[in-house]
Design an enzyme around this catalytic site. Structure first.
Site, PDB file in Angstrom:
ATOM      1  CG  ASP A  67      -0.275  -0.433   2.505  1.00 50.52           C
ATOM      2  OD1 ASP A  67       0.955  -0.441   2.560  1.00 50.52           O
ATOM      3  OD2 ASP A  67      -0.989  -0.752   3.465  1.00 50.52           O
ATOM      4  CG  ASN A 136      -8.454  -1.021  12.066  1.00 48.67           C
ATOM      5  OD1 ASN A 136      -7.597  -1.769  11.594  1.00 48.67           O
ATOM      6  ND2 ASN A 136      -8.874   0.067  11.446  1.00 48.67           N
ATOM      7  CG  HIS A 138      -5.586  -1.889   8.873  1.00 41.76           C
ATOM      8  ND1 HIS A 138      -5.636  -0.527   9.075  1.00 41.76           N
ATOM      9  CD2 HIS A 138      -4.291  -2.227   9.106  1.00 41.76           C
ATOM     10  CE1 HIS A 138      -4.431  -0.085   9.394  1.00 41.76           C
ATOM     11  NE2 HIS A 138      -3.597  -1.095   9.424  1.00 41.76           N
ATOM     12  CD  GLU A 143      -8.466   1.203   7.667  1.00 46.19           C
ATOM     13  OE1 GLU A 143      -8.340   0.277   8.479  1.00 46.19           O
ATOM     14  OE2 GLU A 143      -7.797   2.244   7.718  1.00 46.19           O
TER      15      GLU A 143
HETATM   16  C1  F6R Z   1       1.628  -1.342   6.126  1.00 47.10           C
HETATM   17  C2  F6R Z   1       0.308  -1.941   6.248  1.00 47.10           C
HETATM   18  C3  F6R Z   1      -0.447  -1.909   7.528  1.00 47.10           C
HETATM   19  C4  F6R Z   1       0.397  -2.252   8.766  1.00 47.10           C
HETATM   20  C5  F6R Z   1      -0.452  -2.197  10.023  1.00 47.10           C
HETATM   21  C6  F6R Z   1       0.379  -2.462  11.258  1.00 47.10           C
HETATM   22  O1  F6R Z   1       2.132  -1.480   4.821  1.00 47.10           O
HETATM   23  O2  F6R Z   1      -0.175  -2.422   5.300  1.00 47.10           O
HETATM   24  O3  F6R Z   1      -1.528  -2.801   7.413  1.00 47.10           O
HETATM   25  O4  F6R Z   1       0.937  -3.535   8.606  1.00 47.10           O
HETATM   26  O5  F6R Z   1      -1.051  -0.935  10.137  1.00 47.10           O
HETATM   27  O6  F6R Z   1       1.287  -1.411  11.422  1.00 47.10           O
HETATM   28  P1  F6R Z   1       2.364  -1.439  12.589  1.00 47.10           P
HETATM   29  O7  F6R Z   1       3.339  -2.515  12.238  1.00 47.10           O
HETATM   30  O8  F6R Z   1       3.009  -0.072  12.531  1.00 47.10           O
HETATM   31  O9  F6R Z   1       1.646  -1.704  13.853  1.00 47.10           O
END
Ligand code: F6R
Length: 251
Positions: A67, A136, A138, A143
């Site tokens: 992403d 959450n 995702h 989301e």
């Molecule tokens: C990042 C992504 C997100 C993260 C998620 C966890 O490319 O796709 O889904 O993997 O938000 O983020 P952290 O590791 O910062 O808790």
């Protein structure tokens, strides 16, 4: 699903790096799906260490990131382009032409998303997809909602994601409100999936995603339907799983 519970963040990083390194060694021209965020920083450092020790060669590897924020230039310090260059691409011998991150600087969502999906298909699909999990539930920027989005698309970020990611910006107002993300269908097409999670703050979502019902309200729960998932978690993130002591189990 293979669940590997390790002691702490450092051990999670090494264990997950081993899974990626094994994929690269087995097929030096493999296609890796990559993630950003705090969780994989340590595993990228481990991969860079392996490369510097002469144990890994990225010259033939192709990568596709999950992403990117829509509306950030590729050299913005909070862009995922920048993150990947800093944490991996600039530190190993990967060919920049083989690295792919959705083009957040291009506002034409239809073009960006169609091109990205086509590029993944043209490369032959993803062999191993790395994922972190949002608090959450995702994965990528898919989301919680009422349905699983299928292909790469432009999405609105949830308020909880804007809040969680605001730690990296000077204020929540600066967090982009939209992102381009691989869809759940794109992610599920990967041959293997590697999920990493660390810390007590992820314990509830790890339990809900992997041991609760499969529901679009917890997007990561769809991974229960994939045939080859490895979950590497530290003891804190595994603390709400039954019998969560360090070790590995096939479920
Ligand atoms: C990042 C992504 C997100 C993260 C998620 C966890 O490319 O796709 O889904 O993997 O938000 O983020 P952290 O590791 O910062 O808790």
């Amino acid at each position: 699903m293979k669940v590997i519970v390790v002691k702490d963040y450092a051990a999670m990083s090494r264990e997950a790096a081993n899974v990626i390194a094994a994929c690269v060694k087995e097929n030096p021209a493999c296609r890796l799906g990559l993630a950003t965020g705090s969780t994989p920083e340590g595993l990228y450092a481990e991969l860079v260490g392996d490369y510097k020790a002469g144990q890994l060669d990225f010259s033939q590897v192709t990568t596709f990131n999950l992403d990117e924020y829509r509306g950030l230039d590729n050299d913005h310090e909070q862009s995922y382009h920048y993150f990947m260059k800093k944490n991996l691409f600039d530190a190993v011998n990967i060919d920049p032409v083989r690295t792919h991150v959705p083009d957040g600087a291009n506002p034409n969502a239809a073009v960006v998303c169609a091109r990205y999906e086509a590029a993944i298909d043209a490369a032959g699909g993803i062999d191993l997809q790395l994922l972190g999990i949002g608090h959450n539930g995702h994965i990528g920027f898919n989301e919680p909602g009422t349905e699983f989005p299928k292909l790469t698309s432009c999405v609105d970020l949830a308020e909880s994601t804007i809040f969680a990611n605001s730690r990296l910006f000077s204020s929540a107002d600066e967090v982009p409100r939209q992102a381009y993300t691989m869809g759940i269908g794109t992610i599920m097409k990967a041959k293997k999936i590697l999920v990493v999670a660390s810390g007590a703050g992820k314990a509830t979502v790890v339990r809900n995603a992997f041991f609760g019902p499969v529901t679009p309200f917890v997007p990561a729960s769809v991974l229960q339907l994939h045939h080859d998932v490895t979950l590497v978690v530290d003891e804190e993130a595994a603390s709400l799983l039954e019998g969560s002591v360090a070790g590995s189990a096939d479920l």
